[in-house]
Write an enzyme that holds these catalytic residues in place. Structure first.
Site, PDB file in Angstrom:
ATOM      1  N   ALA A 131       0.839  -1.196   0.000  1.00  0.00           N
ATOM      2  CA  ALA A 131       0.000   0.000   0.000  1.00  0.00           C
ATOM      3  C   ALA A 131       0.870   1.241   0.000  1.00  0.00           C
ATOM      4  CB  ALA A 131      -0.936  -0.015   1.200  1.00  0.00           C
ATOM      5  N   SER A 132       0.238   2.399   0.137  1.00  0.00           N
ATOM      6  CA  SER A 132       0.972   3.663   0.024  1.00  0.00           C
ATOM      7  C   SER A 132       1.898   3.906   1.201  1.00  0.00           C
ATOM      8  CB  SER A 132      -0.019   4.817  -0.091  1.00  0.00           C
ATOM      9  OG  SER A 132      -0.898   4.839   1.009  1.00  0.00           O
ATOM     10  N   ALA A 134       2.678   1.233   3.758  1.00  0.00           N
ATOM     11  CA  ALA A 134       3.396   0.038   4.212  1.00  0.00           C
ATOM     12  C   ALA A 134       3.098  -1.139   3.293  1.00  0.00           C
ATOM     13  CB  ALA A 134       2.984  -0.301   5.652  1.00  0.00           C
ATOM     14  N   GLN A 135       3.868  -2.223   3.478  1.00  0.00           N
ATOM     15  CA  GLN A 135       3.576  -3.469   2.781  1.00  0.00           C
ATOM     16  C   GLN A 135       3.690  -4.614   3.777  1.00  0.00           C
ATOM     17  OE1 GLN A 135       6.559  -3.015  -0.349  1.00  0.00           O
ATOM     18  NE2 GLN A 135       7.635  -4.840   0.391  1.00  0.00           N
ATOM     19  N   VAL A 136       3.041  -5.734   3.429  1.00  0.00           N
ATOM     20  CA  VAL A 136       2.884  -6.845   4.374  1.00  0.00           C
ATOM     21  C   VAL A 136       3.552  -8.099   3.832  1.00  0.00           C
ATOM     22  CG1 VAL A 136       1.228  -8.260   5.650  1.00  0.00           C
ATOM     23  CG2 VAL A 136       0.694  -5.855   5.158  1.00  0.00           C
ATOM     24  N   LYS A 150       3.865  -6.121   8.974  1.00  0.00           N
ATOM     25  CA  LYS A 150       3.590  -4.893   8.238  1.00  0.00           C
ATOM     26  C   LYS A 150       4.762  -3.936   8.454  1.00  0.00           C
ATOM     27  CE  LYS A 150      -0.059  -1.401   7.625  1.00  0.00           C
ATOM     28  NZ  LYS A 150      -1.426  -0.996   8.056  1.00  0.00           N
ATOM     29  N   ASP A 285     -11.963   1.515   8.150  1.00  0.00           N
ATOM     30  CA  ASP A 285     -11.510   1.149   6.802  1.00  0.00           C
ATOM     31  C   ASP A 285     -12.014  -0.255   6.475  1.00  0.00           C
ATOM     32  OD1 ASP A 285     -10.278   1.690   4.419  1.00  0.00           O
ATOM     33  OD2 ASP A 285      -8.264   1.169   5.090  1.00  0.00           O
TER      34      ASP A 285
END
Length: 510
Positions: A131-132, A134-136, A150, A285
């Site tokens: 994502a903008s 963070a990434q998992v 994350k 969200d």
């Protein structure tokens, strides 16, 4: 401080991208748009090939990570961007190309300050989501547990800081133009966006939010929040329990697994109402990508970066408003708006009740699939203009989340009726909170709290009126008039001197 020229250059560059996606068309057409903003929009559009149908989400996606987050914020403000744009911006799922694993590994190493193999037996280098912010990555801890990690993307803080600086500058320019722009409070919208983003950039805050939500949702065992691994969590790295379920967006897989889709829809709506109305702390969200179906008909949520909070007083008002709309008691809904200060007192309650009836009656009893949410929102925001209602910042996230939950519930069960699902829960909560037993309990609690403060009150009085010391009491002194001269106090020396001169003169004459 960033120079004005830099702000203008950024705005024109972003505006050019918006124009190529047709996202400036409504801004130019709207009579509520300030003339200066309309001119900037025309300048940005000059020479661009504009499509017939605007693609708002695609435009923000093309601009970059900060714009994606801003677009998600604007999705809560159909009064500001229009209902068509707000609904389209809900498509923003925050998906970006991943950062190379070596860069992510370096962030993790620096954040933990120790070798990663002391914490994780394995970390999969290919992310399961990017994502903008963070990434998992999926991983296995040294004690054999499957977890999700994350990680904040490298350099994202500086990028967001630059963008937010220009957003704040632009919002201030627009708001000072007055009129409709001032009523919509764009500076408040950007400030809300800024606070959301700062929270998301600190993953310890997200971990705390998940932990708090899990604690509050013990009354809804079918709604699952993954456990946090606090020993493997820092400001830039969040480690939490791995959720092995089916995304609610995958309808075919849900059916194949034997899930009862209408039951899942009802559980989702009830879980949201529990969070927003009963607890005042909700996952803000709740799109399909963040929700999973688990065995046993349970629903699990992930991604707790954006959370909403509403105090009890506002929740009581909100519940009464929703229940009034469900039952058709528009007079009571109107009275609550005036009691809460949402509508200025110079307006007429009965007139406002009639306006609410015009919005509520067409959708009561209808299945969600038969409702036009866009038309209903448009009607509601026309009412806000007619009755001089300002934006309520504590309800922005709630508005966005309600639309999201409605969309997910409808995808699971097109015949779901949110009013029917929500009415029993809201009615019971209102009876619990506003019934006679609750009134007596509130009074008892208030009286006990007052009684508990009495010792401290007595101590405060003693500090101001202490017991006399060992010295004998002073004799009474004659009161002397004090005259204020300039900035200080002086005894009446001039008066005494004048009296002495008078006596001496009398003796000489004698």
């Amino acid at each position: 401080m960033t120079a004005t020229a830099i702000h203008l250059w950024r705005l024109l560059k972003w505006g050019r991208t918006l124009a190529r996606h047709g996202a400036l068309t409504e801004i130019e057409r709207s009579p509520n748009t300030p003339i200066a903003v309309r001119r900037v929009a025309r300048l940005a559009r000059f020479g661009a090939r504009v499509p017939e149908r605007p693609a708002y989400a695609d435009a923000f996606q093309a601009i970059g990570p900060a714009a994606i987050k801003l677009g998600q914020t604007l999705a809560t403000r159909p009064d500001l961007v229009g209902d068509e744009a707000a609904l389209d911006l809900l498509r923003l799922q925050d998906a970006l190309p991943p950062v190379p694993f070596e860069d992510v590994r370096a962030v993790m190493q620096a954040s933990f300050g120790k070798p990663l193999d002391t914490l994780f037996a394995e970390i999969e280098p290919v992310p399961i989501g990017a994502a903008s912010i963070a990434q998992v990555h999926r991983a296995t801890t040294t004690d054999g547990r499957r977890v999700a990690i994350k990680v904040i993307r490298p350099g994202v803080e500086a990028e967001f800081t630059r963008a937010i600086d220009t957003y704040e500058w632009a919002a201030a320019q627009v708001e000072q133009m007055g009129g409709e722009a001032a009523r919509l409070r764009p500076r408040l919208t950007i400030d809300t966006f800024k606070r959301w983003t700062l929270r998301e950039l600190d993953l310890r805050r997200e971990a705390a939010s998940a932990s708090e939500l899990a604690q509050g949702m013990t009354a809804e065992p079918d709604f699952v929040v993954p456990a946090i691994d606090w020993q493997r969590t820092t400001g830039k790295v969040l480690t939490l329990e791995w959720i092995d379920g089916i995304k609610l967006s995958n309808r075919e897989a849900l059916i194949a697994a034997g899930h009862d889709l209408p039951a899942l829809a009802a559980k989702l709506v009830r879980a949201f109402l529990r969070q927003a109305i009963a607890d005042g702390f909700f996952h803000a969200d709740m799109h399909q990508g963040n929700l999973f179906a688990l065995p046993g008909g349970r629903i699990a949520a992930i991604d707790f970066g954006i959370m909403g909070r509403i105090d009890r007083r506002a929740r009581v008002w909100l519940a009464e408003i929703l229940y009034g709309l469900i039952t058709g008691n528009y007079r009571r809904v109107a009275e609550i708006h005036f009691e809460a200060g949402y509508v200025p007192a110079h307006h007429n309650v009965a007139e406002f009740a009639t306006a609410l009836r015009a919005v509520g009656e067409p959708v009561r009893g209808m299945a969600t699939k038969d409702m036009s949410v866009g038309m209903m929102l448009d009607s509601l925001f026309n009412i806000t203009r007619d009755f001089d209602m300002q934006t309520q910042p504590h309800l922005l996230l709630l508005q966005k989340t309600m639309v999201m939950v409605e969309g997910v519930a409808t995808s699971l069960d097109p015949d779901v009726n949110l009013w029917d699902v929500g009415a029993p829960f809201i009615g019971e909560w209102l009876r619990t909170e506003l019934g006679p037993e609750a009134a007596v309990a509130d009074r008892l609690i208030e009286d006990l709290q007052t009684f508990a403060r009495l010792p401290q009150l007595i101590r405060n009085i003693e500090r101001h009126y202490p017991n006399p010391g060992g010295a004998p009491p002073a004799p009474p002194l004659r009161e002397i008039e004090v005259i204020r001269v300039g900035g200080g106090w002086r005894y009446a020396a001039m008066a005494l001197l004048g009296a002495g001169v008078g006596v001496a003169g009398a003796l000489i004459l004698t």
